[in-house]
Each structure stands twice: as structure tokens, then as C-alpha cells.
Design an enzyme around this catalytic site. Structure first.
Site, PDB file in Angstrom:
ATOM      1  N   HIS A 135      -6.104  10.522   0.971  1.00 42.54           N
ATOM      2  CA  HIS A 135      -5.318   9.298   1.204  1.00 42.54           C
ATOM      3  C   HIS A 135      -5.300   8.943   2.695  1.00 42.54           C
ATOM      4  O   HIS A 135      -5.182   7.769   3.048  1.00 42.54           O
ATOM      5  CB  HIS A 135      -3.908   9.424   0.617  1.00 42.54           C
ATOM      6  CG  HIS A 135      -3.374   8.088   0.164  1.00 42.54           C
ATOM      7  ND1 HIS A 135      -4.027   7.292  -0.746  1.00 42.54           N
ATOM      8  CD2 HIS A 135      -2.281   7.383   0.538  1.00 42.54           C
ATOM      9  CE1 HIS A 135      -3.354   6.162  -0.922  1.00 42.54           C
ATOM     10  NE2 HIS A 135      -2.290   6.193  -0.154  1.00 42.54           N
ATOM     11  N   CYS A 181      -1.129  -4.054  -0.163  1.00 38.28           N
ATOM     12  CA  CYS A 181      -1.502  -2.783  -0.795  1.00 38.28           C
ATOM     13  C   CYS A 181      -1.945  -3.077  -2.219  1.00 38.28           C
ATOM     14  O   CYS A 181      -1.191  -3.641  -3.000  1.00 38.28           O
ATOM     15  CB  CYS A 181      -0.304  -1.829  -0.790  1.00 38.28           C
ATOM     16  SG  CYS A 181      -0.556  -0.375  -1.816  1.00 38.28           S
ATOM     17  N   GLU A 241       4.412   2.005   5.959  1.00 37.31           N
ATOM     18  CA  GLU A 241       3.545   2.901   5.201  1.00 37.31           C
ATOM     19  C   GLU A 241       2.467   3.509   6.099  1.00 37.31           C
ATOM     20  O   GLU A 241       2.033   4.644   5.880  1.00 37.31           O
ATOM     21  CB  GLU A 241       2.917   2.196   4.017  1.00 37.31           C
ATOM     22  CG  GLU A 241       2.323   3.211   3.049  1.00 37.31           C
ATOM     23  CD  GLU A 241       1.442   2.591   2.014  1.00 37.31           C
ATOM     24  OE1 GLU A 241       0.748   1.611   2.334  1.00 37.31           O
ATOM     25  OE2 GLU A 241       1.443   3.099   0.882  1.00 37.31           O
ATOM     26  N   GLU A 272       6.809  -0.589  -4.600  1.00 31.33           N
ATOM     27  CA  GLU A 272       7.109   0.830  -4.787  1.00 31.33           C
ATOM     28  C   GLU A 272       8.334   0.954  -5.695  1.00 31.33           C
ATOM     29  O   GLU A 272       9.174   0.063  -5.714  1.00 31.33           O
ATOM     30  CB  GLU A 272       7.414   1.521  -3.450  1.00 31.33           C
ATOM     31  CG  GLU A 272       6.181   2.047  -2.725  1.00 31.33           C
ATOM     32  CD  GLU A 272       5.370   0.966  -2.033  1.00 31.33           C
ATOM     33  OE1 GLU A 272       5.955  -0.093  -1.738  1.00 31.33           O
ATOM     34  OE2 GLU A 272       4.171   1.161  -1.795  1.00 31.33           O
ATOM     35  N   THR A 311       4.016   3.967  -5.227  1.00 28.82           N
ATOM     36  CA  THR A 311       3.187   2.773  -5.071  1.00 28.82           C
ATOM     37  C   THR A 311       2.582   2.356  -6.406  1.00 28.82           C
ATOM     38  O   THR A 311       1.976   3.169  -7.096  1.00 28.82           O
ATOM     39  CB  THR A 311       2.065   3.074  -4.055  1.00 28.82           C
ATOM     40  OG1 THR A 311       2.662   3.288  -2.785  1.00 28.82           O
ATOM     41  CG2 THR A 311       1.079   1.930  -3.958  1.00 28.82           C
ATOM     42  N   CYS A 332      -8.150   0.512   3.896  1.00 26.89           N
ATOM     43  CA  CYS A 332      -7.234  -0.562   3.467  1.00 26.89           C
ATOM     44  C   CYS A 332      -6.497  -1.194   4.637  1.00 26.89           C
ATOM     45  O   CYS A 332      -6.372  -2.414   4.716  1.00 26.89           O
ATOM     46  CB  CYS A 332      -6.260  -0.057   2.409  1.00 26.89           C
ATOM     47  SG  CYS A 332      -4.867   0.894   3.043  1.00 26.89           S
ATOM     48  N   TYR A 348      -6.669   5.132   4.340  1.00 28.70           N
ATOM     49  CA  TYR A 348      -6.045   4.205   5.286  1.00 28.70           C
ATOM     50  C   TYR A 348      -7.036   3.696   6.330  1.00 28.70           C
ATOM     51  O   TYR A 348      -6.806   2.653   6.946  1.00 28.70           O
ATOM     52  CB  TYR A 348      -4.860   4.886   5.987  1.00 28.70           C
ATOM     53  CG  TYR A 348      -3.626   5.014   5.122  1.00 28.70           C
ATOM     54  CD1 TYR A 348      -3.694   4.872   3.740  1.00 28.70           C
ATOM     55  CD2 TYR A 348      -2.384   5.269   5.681  1.00 28.70           C
ATOM     56  CE1 TYR A 348      -2.565   4.983   2.954  1.00 28.70           C
ATOM     57  CE2 TYR A 348      -1.244   5.381   4.900  1.00 28.70           C
ATOM     58  CZ  TYR A 348      -1.343   5.247   3.532  1.00 28.70           C
ATOM     59  OH  TYR A 348      -0.231   5.353   2.757  1.00 28.70           O
ATOM     60  N   CYS A 354      -5.606   3.068  -5.203  1.00 27.57           N
ATOM     61  CA  CYS A 354      -6.250   4.194  -4.513  1.00 27.57           C
ATOM     62  C   CYS A 354      -5.512   5.516  -4.706  1.00 27.57           C
ATOM     63  O   CYS A 354      -6.126   6.578  -4.632  1.00 27.57           O
ATOM     64  CB  CYS A 354      -6.345   3.932  -3.019  1.00 27.57           C
ATOM     65  SG  CYS A 354      -6.455   2.221  -2.574  1.00 27.57           S
TER      66      CYS A 354
HETATM   67 FE1  SF4 Z   1      -2.191   0.929  -0.900  1.00 27.27          FE
HETATM   68 FE2  SF4 Z   1      -3.861   1.518   1.082  1.00 27.27          FE
HETATM   69 FE3  SF4 Z   1      -2.711   3.491  -0.329  1.00 27.27          FE
HETATM   70 FE4  SF4 Z   1      -4.621   1.893  -1.390  1.00 27.27          FE
HETATM   71  S1  SF4 Z   1      -4.848   3.344   0.320  1.00 27.27           S
HETATM   72  S2  SF4 Z   1      -2.723   2.535  -2.354  1.00 27.27           S
HETATM   73  S3  SF4 Z   1      -4.106  -0.056  -0.459  1.00 27.27           S
HETATM   74  S4  SF4 Z   1      -1.700   1.988   0.998  1.00 27.27           S
HETATM   75 FE    FE Z   2      -0.215   4.748   0.504  1.00 30.09          FE
END
Ligand code: SF4
Ligand code: FE
Length: 481
Positions: free
Chosen positions: A290, A98, A445, A255, A189, A297, A294, A102
Site C-alpha cells: 500500500h 480515492c 490519508e 471510509e 476505505t 494514486c 501511494y 487498491c
Molecule cells: Fe485509495 Fe490510493 Fe489507497 Fe487506492 S492506493 S485505495 S486510491 S488511497
Molecule cells: Fe489508503
């Protein structure tokens, strides 16, 4: 924009009040357990300066016209939304972790459109204040922690009905110059790799919970903020000073539980204070962005895991087996399905009243619902291909030992062409993503980040428009309505 080196220097100036293992951590940047997550964020600076990645990692600011890091950008069109997902896949591939930045980006875009609507309807300068904060973020290329999730106490009770009223973050006093807030945000995060925190309400609030309808920004090292570092599976391997056993040599995520202890926030940094009827939109839009994230990422990390499984098969001598090839194909199919959803919800995005683009909410929720399942199956297949060695392997120190190292070299060798050390490294990488520190981001996550599975099912149900589908069926079947 900052370079990666300047980013590290900028973090050294922040006086975080942070704790780990019951002790204050004085040097965040060089701490062996925290540094991998800072390295992951640093990649967002490094790649923004790399000629081959600039197009993805930078954008032209709609606020200033300047070139800014995409992680600080307000999406100006569907193209921007697509570039965002591609950028996240790239960073997932480069870090297998991670990269944390983001959450702030998703918060900016959600807060921007909602504060615009608040200022338009209520004539309070929330949007002007927010945009001036965001200009500061863009001009200084800052990392911002988006803070949404409250501890929530007894889930059957509303915020104001909790035995302890602080279990949801709230305004405790309004003053002439600003507000006093108290509470905490959980699972934060990248808390210790951020320059600023952007706090949002955790769910739609009613009138009785108006004190909990609060949104503001505050610099990370401000007096009154405490960070308690969250443990991850196998985290102390980073303290052993070896490389093979950590699996991912350079990168990670983290986190924290972040506590706000009667913190003063000046009005200029307050973007919502009591306007509970806007909380639902803010939460839904942030979650939607968000959930789109995902689809980028997790796919990038999935690419690394699929590659690691393919290497493990090569080293084990099983790469030619048809069932192994088929399992790799299945992993790719699942991973690309996630990506397809991320791209789809982006390409169907539309402008909000502020001009900032929002993803297609139904498709973004479908994207995240798949993310709650597919990474688990991809990890299961990777474990299947790797074999039990990924969890029974002796330590690097045994491998380097002058007396017993030779036994590991001899007996844990796979094919003659593959050095034992390479086999060990790839097994540990699979372990790291499936069960170790990176499993926080790749597995749990994927389940709970950006809202647990049921949260997406509620949104899917709300957006499904079943009446429209029933009408379609009536017409086809010749049923009079
Ligand atoms: Fe982390 Fe993915 Fe959230 Fe970006 S989108 S903060 S990489 S979990
Ligand atoms: Fe996240």
C-alpha cells in the site's frame, strides 16, 4: 469481467446494514453523498473495457490464465508491479479521488505469499483456501475491501491487556464448522462499494495475543456486519443539489467504521487462526504494497491539482509571473519524485516463495515517507497560486440568483477571456482537494494511510543496513576493522 453498469447493479443486490447521520441508509448506490465514491470505483471497470487502457487495467491471471481486472491480480513480475503504479496514477488523474479498490488488491498479494509459507510450514490448507477465494473474486470481478486497522484503544497496551478485549478484532470461539469473530475495523476505505471484506490482523501479535491473529474473508452484506459512515470536510455540500460547490463533479471516496458482531466465518474462508508468528510478515507486506500504491494514486491526484493551479493562474492573469511558473515547476518536481519512488520500489521487486512478486520494502517505505510530506507542500503551493477566493467564494445558488448573480459574474471575473464560472469551478476544485472531501485522500490519508510516518521510519531503520555502510566508510578511510 463486469462493466461499470453491471457493477452498479451488483451493488444494489447487497443488503448493507449502513448508518449515516443516525439513520439507516437503505439505498447506498443512489445516495448523493455515497454515489461519488461508487462512481470512482466504477472507473476501474469502465477503463478496463476501454481499448486505450486495457493493457494497464487488465492482466493475465496466474491462477486461471484468463484476462482479469488488474485490481484482482497477483503480481507475476516486476512489470506487473510497475503497471500497477501506472494504473493507479491514471485512475487518480481520472477521478481526483480515492478509487478504493487498491486496498483489496494489496491485501490479496500479501495474504497470498504469507498463506503459502504457512501452508508449507504448518501443513494447514490456508493457501489452497485463499486461492480458491481469489479465483472466485477474479472470475466474478469483485471489489474487496481490505480490512486491517483495528480501533486499538489504549495504544500503550497489547490487545489482550486492553480494558475492553474487543478493541482489537478477535476470535471469540472456535467451532467445528468455523469461527466466531468480534471487533471492528476503523477507517475502512470503500466499505460500501465492496462486494467482499478481507480481514487481516492489524499488527504483529505475540503468543498472548494469538486470538487476535486472524485472517478471513466474508461477503459485505452478511448479517452481523454494521457500517457507520465517516464524515468528511464539506461532505453535505453533496446534498445541496448543486455542482460547482462540490468542486469534483462526479467522484469521491469514503471510509466507514465497520463492526463485526459475533460473526460466523466458515473454515473455508479462514486463512489464519492463531498462527501469531506470521502476523508480522502479513502486516509488513500489506503495508509495503500500500505504500507503493501511494506512489501512483497520490501522484495522479497531484496531476489534477497542479493542472487546477495552472488554470487558476491563467484565470487570475498571473500565469506569466516568474514566481508562479517556478511554483508550478516545484509542484511537478515533488509529484514526480513520488512517482519515481513508486516505480523504483516496483522495478526492484522480487518473487516470494509463492511466486507472487513483492516490492522492494526499503524503497516502498521511502516512497510513503515522502508521501507524508510532499502532497502537503503541493497543496500549499496550489493555495498560494489560487488566492483567497478558493475559500471565500459565494455559493452556486447565489451565482444563479436572478438578482445578485450578476454581481458575482461582474466582480469575481479574472481575465477578460475567462468566464467567471470557469474561475469558480477551478477554485472549488482546489478547495476540494486541499480542504474538502478529497483532502481525506490527498492530505490526511497521505499522512496516516498505509501507516503513519513513524511506521515507515521504523521499517527504514530496520532495512538501512548501517553495518554495511560503516564497512564502506572504513575501507575508504583506511580504518582496520
Ligand atoms: Fe485509495 Fe490510493 Fe489507497 Fe487506492 S492506493 S485505495 S486510491 S488511497
Ligand atoms: Fe489508503
Amino acid at each position: 469481467m463486469m462493466t461499470a453498469e453491471q457493477y452498479l447493479t451488483s451493488l444494489r443486490r447487497i443488503n448493507y446494514r449502513a448508518f449515516m447521520f443516525g439513520e439507516r441508509v437503505e439505498n447506498i448506490v443512489d445516495h448523493p453523498m455515497i454515489r461519488p465514491s461508487i462512481n470512482a470505483v466504477a472507473q476501474s471497470y469502465e477503463l478496463a473495457g476501454a481499448p486505450s487502457c486495457k493493457g494497464l487495467l487488465t492482466a493475465r491471471s496466474g491462477l486461471s490464465g484468463k484476462t482479469v481486472n488488474r485490481f484482482t491480480h497477483l503480481h507475476q513480475g516486476a512489470d506487473d508491479l510497475i503497471s500497477k503504479v501506472k494504473m493507479q496514477r491514471l485512475l487518480g488523474q481520472k477521478t481526483a479521488a480515492c478509487f478504493q479498490r487498491c486496498v483489496g488488491m494489496d491485501a490479496f498479494n500479501a495474504v497470498d505469499s504469507v498463506t503459502y509459507e504457512m501452508e508449507r510450514d504448518l501443513n494447514i490448507g490456508y493457501h489452497r483456501r485463499f486461492r480458491s477465494f481469489l479465483l472466485h473474486v477474479q472470475d466474478n470481478d469483485l471489489v474487496v475491501e481490505g480490512a486491517m486497522t483495528d480501533p486499538k484503544g489504549d495504544r500503550s497496551l497489547r490487545p489482550s491487556n486492553q480494558a475492553d478485549p474487543d478493541l482489537y478484532l478477535r476470535v471469540v470461539r472456535r467451532e467445528k464448522e468455523g469461527i466466531l469473530v468480534r471487533g471492528a475495523k476503523a477507517h475502512q476505505t470503500g466499505a460500501l462499494s465492496a462486494h467482499e471484506i478481507l480481514v487481516m490482523p492489524t499488527m504483529a501479535m505475540g503468543e498472548e495475543d494469538a486470538d487476535y491473529a486472524v485472517c478471513f474473508a466474508v461477503p459485505s452484506g452478511t448479517d452481523g456486519i454494521t457500517y457507520i459512515y465517516g464524515r468528511q470536510s464539506c461532505d453535505t455540500r453533496r446534498l445541496e443539489g448543486t455542482e460547482i460547490d462540490v468542486g469534483n463533479c462526479h467522484y469521491g471516496g469514503h471510509e466507514c467504521l465497520v463492526i463485526f458482531d459475533d460473526l460466523f466465518i466458515p473454515w473455508e474462508r479462514v486463512f489464519m487462526c492463531g498462527e501469531y508468528s506470521y502476523t508480522g510478515d502479513l502486516v509488513e507486506r500489506f503495508a509495503g504494497y500500500h505504500r507503493q500504491s501511494y506512489g501512483g494514486c497520490k501522484v495522479g491526484v497531484g496531476d489534477v491539482l497542479i493542472g487546477a493551479a495552472a488554470l487558476a493562474a491563467e484565470y487570475n492573469g498571473t500565469a506569466g509571473a516568474s514566481h508562479i511558473r517556478d511554483k508550478l515547476i516545484e509542484m511537478v518536481h515533488l509529484n514526480e519524485t513520488l512517482y519515481a519512488c513508486g516505480i523504483a520500489c516496483s522495478s526492484q521487486g522480487e518473487a516470494t516463495a509463492s511466486g507472487t512478486y513483492l516490492i522492494d520494502m526499503l524503497l516502498a517505505n521511502v516512497c510513503k515517507q515522502n508521501v507524508t510530506r510532499f502532497p502537503y507542500e503541493i497543496a500549499r503551493l496550489a493555495e498560494d497560486i489560487a488566492g483567497g477566493l478558493m475559500v471565500t467564494l459565494p455559493s452556486e445558488k447565489d451565482y444563479r440568483h436572478p438578482e445578485i448573480g450578476k454581481y458575482i459574474e461582474k466582480y469575481l471575473k479574472g481575465t477578460a477571456a475567462a468566464p467567471t464560472e470557469q474561475r469558480m469551478r477551478v477554485m472549488r476544485l482546489i478547495e476540494n482537494i486541499a480542504l474538502g472531501t478529497a483532502a481525506v485522500g490527498y492530505r490526511t490519508e497521505s499522512m496516516h494511510g498505509a501507516g503513519s510516518p513513524q511506521a515507515q521510519r521504523i521499517m527504514i531503520g530496520r532495512q538501512a543496513d548501517l553495518d554495511h555502510k560503516k564497512n564502506l566508510a572504513r575501507v575508504i578511510a583506511g580504518i582496520e576493522s
